[in-house]
Motif scaffolding. Structure first.
Motif, mmCIF file in Angstrom:
data_model
loop_
_atom_site.group_PDB
_atom_site.id
_atom_site.type_symbol
_atom_site.label_atom_id
_atom_site.label_comp_id
_atom_site.label_asym_id
_atom_site.label_seq_id
_atom_site.Cartn_x
_atom_site.Cartn_y
_atom_site.Cartn_z
ATOM 1 N N ALA A 247 3.409 9.928 -7.645
ATOM 2 C CA ALA A 247 4.496 10.264 -8.565
ATOM 3 C C ALA A 247 4.003 10.490 -9.985
ATOM 4 C CB ALA A 247 5.556 9.167 -8.550
ATOM 5 N N THR A 248 2.839 9.954 -10.337
ATOM 6 C CA THR A 248 2.318 10.159 -11.695
ATOM 7 C C THR A 248 2.040 11.630 -11.990
ATOM 8 O OG1 THR A 248 0.000 9.833 -11.028
ATOM 9 C CG2 THR A 248 1.247 7.864 -11.677
ATOM 10 N N GLU A 249 1.903 12.444 -10.945
ATOM 11 C CA GLU A 249 1.608 13.869 -11.151
ATOM 12 C C GLU A 249 2.847 14.682 -11.496
ATOM 13 O OE1 GLU A 249 -0.345 14.972 -7.486
ATOM 14 O OE2 GLU A 249 -2.303 14.667 -8.422
ATOM 15 N N SER A 250 4.038 14.145 -11.240
ATOM 16 C CA SER A 250 5.239 14.964 -11.386
ATOM 17 C C SER A 250 6.358 14.329 -12.206
ATOM 18 C CB SER A 250 5.794 15.317 -9.999
ATOM 19 O OG SER A 250 6.106 14.127 -9.268
ATOM 20 N N GLU A 251 6.332 13.026 -12.406
ATOM 21 C CA GLU A 251 7.445 12.362 -13.068
ATOM 22 C C GLU A 251 7.093 11.968 -14.496
ATOM 23 O OE1 GLU A 251 9.301 9.270 -10.835
ATOM 24 O OE2 GLU A 251 9.053 10.311 -8.919
ATOM 25 N N ALA A 252 8.116 11.956 -15.353
ATOM 26 C CA ALA A 252 7.945 11.541 -16.746
ATOM 27 C C ALA A 252 7.569 10.065 -16.806
ATOM 28 C CB ALA A 252 9.228 11.794 -17.522
ATOM 29 N N LEU A 253 6.772 9.698 -17.791
ATOM 30 C CA LEU A 253 6.189 8.362 -17.838
ATOM 31 C C LEU A 253 7.243 7.260 -17.961
ATOM 32 C CD1 LEU A 253 3.680 6.598 -17.886
ATOM 33 C CD2 LEU A 253 3.550 6.962 -20.366
ATOM 34 N N GLY A 254 8.180 7.409 -18.884
ATOM 35 C CA GLY A 254 9.163 6.350 -19.089
ATOM 36 C C GLY A 254 9.972 6.035 -17.843
ATOM 37 N N PRO A 255 10.628 7.039 -17.252
ATOM 38 C CA PRO A 255 11.375 6.770 -16.016
ATOM 39 C C PRO A 255 10.497 6.261 -14.877
ATOM 40 C CG PRO A 255 12.080 8.837 -17.001
ATOM 41 C CD PRO A 255 10.886 8.386 -17.768
ATOM 42 N N LEU A 256 9.257 6.754 -14.820
ATOM 43 C CA LEU A 256 8.345 6.291 -13.778
ATOM 44 C C LEU A 256 8.050 4.805 -13.938
ATOM 45 C CD1 LEU A 256 6.442 6.994 -11.393
ATOM 46 C CD2 LEU A 256 4.676 7.483 -13.080
ATOM 47 N N ASN B 37 0.826 -1.208 0.000
ATOM 48 C CA ASN B 37 0.000 0.000 0.000
ATOM 49 C C ASN B 37 0.864 1.263 0.000
ATOM 50 O OD1 ASN B 37 -2.659 -0.676 -0.299
ATOM 51 N ND2 ASN B 37 -3.259 -0.280 1.814
ATOM 52 N N ALA B 38 1.894 1.281 0.843
ATOM 53 C CA ALA B 38 2.762 2.449 0.925
ATOM 54 C C ALA B 38 3.453 2.711 -0.409
ATOM 55 C CB ALA B 38 3.789 2.260 2.033
ATOM 56 N N ALA B 39 3.970 1.646 -1.031
ATOM 57 C CA ALA B 39 4.653 1.804 -2.319
ATOM 58 C C ALA B 39 3.672 2.209 -3.410
ATOM 59 C CB ALA B 39 5.364 0.506 -2.690
ATOM 60 N N THR B 40 2.474 1.651 -3.390
ATOM 61 C CA THR B 40 1.468 1.996 -4.399
ATOM 62 C C THR B 40 1.031 3.446 -4.280
ATOM 63 O OG1 THR B 40 0.675 -0.277 -4.538
ATOM 64 C CG2 THR B 40 -0.845 1.441 -5.241
ATOM 65 N N LYS B 41 0.847 3.909 -3.047
ATOM 66 C CA LYS B 41 0.458 5.312 -2.853
ATOM 67 C C LYS B 41 1.535 6.243 -3.385
ATOM 68 C CE LYS B 41 -1.039 8.521 0.789
ATOM 69 N NZ LYS B 41 -1.500 8.614 2.191
ATOM 70 N N ALA B 42 2.804 5.940 -3.097
ATOM 71 C CA ALA B 42 3.901 6.768 -3.604
ATOM 72 C C ALA B 42 3.934 6.744 -5.130
ATOM 73 C CB ALA B 42 5.228 6.275 -3.030
ATOM 74 N N LEU B 43 3.679 5.588 -5.731
ATOM 75 C CA LEU B 43 3.660 5.477 -7.192
ATOM 76 C C LEU B 43 2.537 6.317 -7.788
ATOM 77 C CD1 LEU B 43 4.510 4.168 -9.882
ATOM 78 C CD2 LEU B 43 3.053 2.216 -9.288
ATOM 79 N N LEU B 44 1.365 6.251 -7.198
ATOM 80 C CA LEU B 44 0.232 7.028 -7.706
ATOM 81 C C LEU B 44 0.511 8.520 -7.623
ATOM 82 C CD1 LEU B 44 -2.681 4.971 -6.104
ATOM 83 C CD2 LEU B 44 -2.029 5.005 -8.518
ATOM 84 N N ALA C 129 8.920 1.722 -11.520
ATOM 85 C CA ALA C 129 7.815 0.879 -11.064
ATOM 86 C C ALA C 129 8.101 -0.593 -11.341
ATOM 87 C CB ALA C 129 6.514 1.306 -11.739
ATOM 88 N N ALA C 130 8.755 -0.890 -12.479
ATOM 89 C CA ALA C 130 9.098 -2.282 -12.791
ATOM 90 C C ALA C 130 10.067 -2.845 -11.756
ATOM 91 C CB ALA C 130 9.704 -2.360 -14.196
ATOM 92 N N ARG C 131 11.032 -2.048 -11.355
ATOM 93 C CA ARG C 131 11.974 -2.504 -10.325
ATOM 94 C C ARG C 131 11.258 -2.720 -8.993
ATOM 95 N NH1 ARG C 131 15.170 1.215 -13.212
ATOM 96 N NH2 ARG C 131 14.691 2.910 -11.752
ATOM 97 N N GLN C 132 10.339 -1.787 -8.661
ATOM 98 C CA GLN C 132 9.582 -1.934 -7.419
ATOM 99 C C GLN C 132 8.709 -3.194 -7.454
ATOM 100 O OE1 GLN C 132 7.720 2.009 -7.598
ATOM 101 N NE2 GLN C 132 8.701 2.504 -5.648
ATOM 102 N N PHE C 133 8.133 -3.480 -8.627
ATOM 103 C CA PHE C 133 7.303 -4.669 -8.777
ATOM 104 C C PHE C 133 8.140 -5.932 -8.541
ATOM 105 C CE2 PHE C 133 5.609 -8.129 -11.392
ATOM 106 C CZ PHE C 133 4.322 -8.210 -10.904
ATOM 107 N N ALA C 134 9.339 -5.955 -9.132
ATOM 108 C CA ALA C 134 10.211 -7.116 -8.958
ATOM 109 C C ALA C 134 10.591 -7.303 -7.499
ATOM 110 C CB ALA C 134 11.462 -6.958 -9.825
ATOM 111 N N ASP C 135 10.893 -6.190 -6.829
ATOM 112 C CA ASP C 135 11.242 -6.271 -5.397
ATOM 113 C C ASP C 135 10.056 -6.781 -4.583
ATOM 114 O OD1 ASP C 135 13.774 -5.309 -5.917
ATOM 115 O OD2 ASP C 135 13.294 -3.238 -5.390
ATOM 116 N N ALA C 136 8.850 -6.340 -4.950
ATOM 117 C CA ALA C 136 7.662 -6.768 -4.206
ATOM 118 C C ALA C 136 7.374 -8.249 -4.416
ATOM 119 C CB ALA C 136 6.460 -5.924 -4.632
ATOM 120 N N VAL C 137 7.487 -8.715 -5.657
ATOM 121 C CA VAL C 137 7.198 -10.119 -5.961
ATOM 122 C C VAL C 137 8.144 -11.048 -5.214
ATOM 123 C CG1 VAL C 137 7.280 -11.862 -7.799
ATOM 124 C CG2 VAL C 137 6.121 -9.689 -8.196
ATOM 125 N N THR C 138 9.402 -10.629 -5.113
ATOM 126 C CA THR C 138 10.400 -11.482 -4.470
ATOM 127 C C THR C 138 10.549 -11.189 -2.975
ATOM 128 O OG1 THR C 138 12.151 -9.918 -5.096
ATOM 129 C CG2 THR C 138 11.699 -11.741 -6.616
#
Length: 264
Positions: free
Chosen positions: A221-230, A212-219, A234-243
């Motif tokens: 961040a969509t207001e201020s960060e460029a899409l590609g880097p975001l 939840n904490a990581a998802t809230k930060a990701l949401l 997010a892909a790295r965060q997803f991998a960390d979460a899955v493992t």
């Protein structure tokens, strides 16, 4: 976690929920500088505590918050413009911190939801109002600006509606707040309000606190960060979460047809 001692707030920990009550009912919980400082201290105290899953913010005495404290503003007058600016910016700091708080922030809105109270509603993750609550941005009718609140209002309900409300100081109720997207629920009475709050907290309880904490930060961040880097991050965060521990527990719980440990 040690919570700070507070004169303007009532604090109650109930399992994974921290209930924070604005407690200046004689002034309809007007936001004093002391209250701003205490709220910021409470948020800081629990920021890294994943045992706190949600923070419920409400007001004592049938009102949420009627705006800024007139006594504080009168005291700043003697010190000049710099004191006014510092007083105003402190509240903006509170809104920034509340917006970014890792826990789910739930606002329970009754009675007056004006000025600073309106701003706090705008940074909540879940806003539940009683239908007869009274919302408004009265600042311009007092000859001042909703200076720290304005950016959060625009993000919450859009520029078009924010312009109308700020430039007319119009009052409106919980049902209209629902239509505007300011709140997520408008309930008929206190009993329905309590039932809705319990339902929302039960839903939060199903979700892993770290996810939840990581998802809230990701949401946010969509207001201020460029899409590609975001998306790269997010892909790295997803991998960390899955493992990670939550991902492993969530997957195992699904396979074993049981609730994960955070939902027990």
């Amino acid at each position: 976690m040690t919570l700070p001692n507070c004169d303007t707030l009532l604090l109650e920990r109930d399992g994974g929920v921290l209930h924070v009550t604005l407690n200046r009912p004689d002034s309809r919980n007007a936001m004093s500088l002391a209250m701003v400082g205490e709220l910021r201290a409470v948020l800081a105290a629990v920021r890294d505590d994943r045992g706190v899953r949600a923070i419920v913010l409400r007001g004592a005495g049938g009102h949420f918050c009627a705006g800024g404290d007139i006594k504080d503003m009168a005291g700043a007058r003697a010190a000049g413009p710099d004191a006014y600016a510092a007083l105003n910016r402190a509240f903006g700091g509170l809104l920034e911190e509340a917006q970014a708080q890792p826990q789910v922030l739930v606002a329970v809105l009754e009675g007056a939801v004006l000025g600073g109270g309106f701003g706090l509603a705008c940074v909540s993750d879940i806003a539940i109002a009683v239908a007869d609550a009274q919302f408004g941005l009265p600042e311009t009718s007092l000859g001042i600006l909703p200076a720290q609140i304005a950016p959060f209002v625009v993000k919450r309900i859009g520029l078009t509606q924010a312009r109308r409300l700020a430039l007319t100081a119009a009052r409106f109720d919980g049902d209209q707040a629902l239509r505007l997207g300011l709140v997520h629920f408008s309930e008929a009475d206190a009993a329905a309000l309590g039932q809705r709050l319990a339902e929302c907290l039960e839903q939060v309880h199903r979700c892993a606190p770290g996810a939840n904490a990581a998802t809230k930060a990701l949401l946010l961040a969509t207001e201020s960060e460029a899409l590609g880097p975001l998306l790269d991050a997010a892909a790295r965060q997803f991998a960390d979460a899955v493992t990670g521990a939550e991902g492993a527990e969530g997957t195992m719980a699904f396979v074993q047809k049981r609730k994960p440990n955070w939902a027990q």
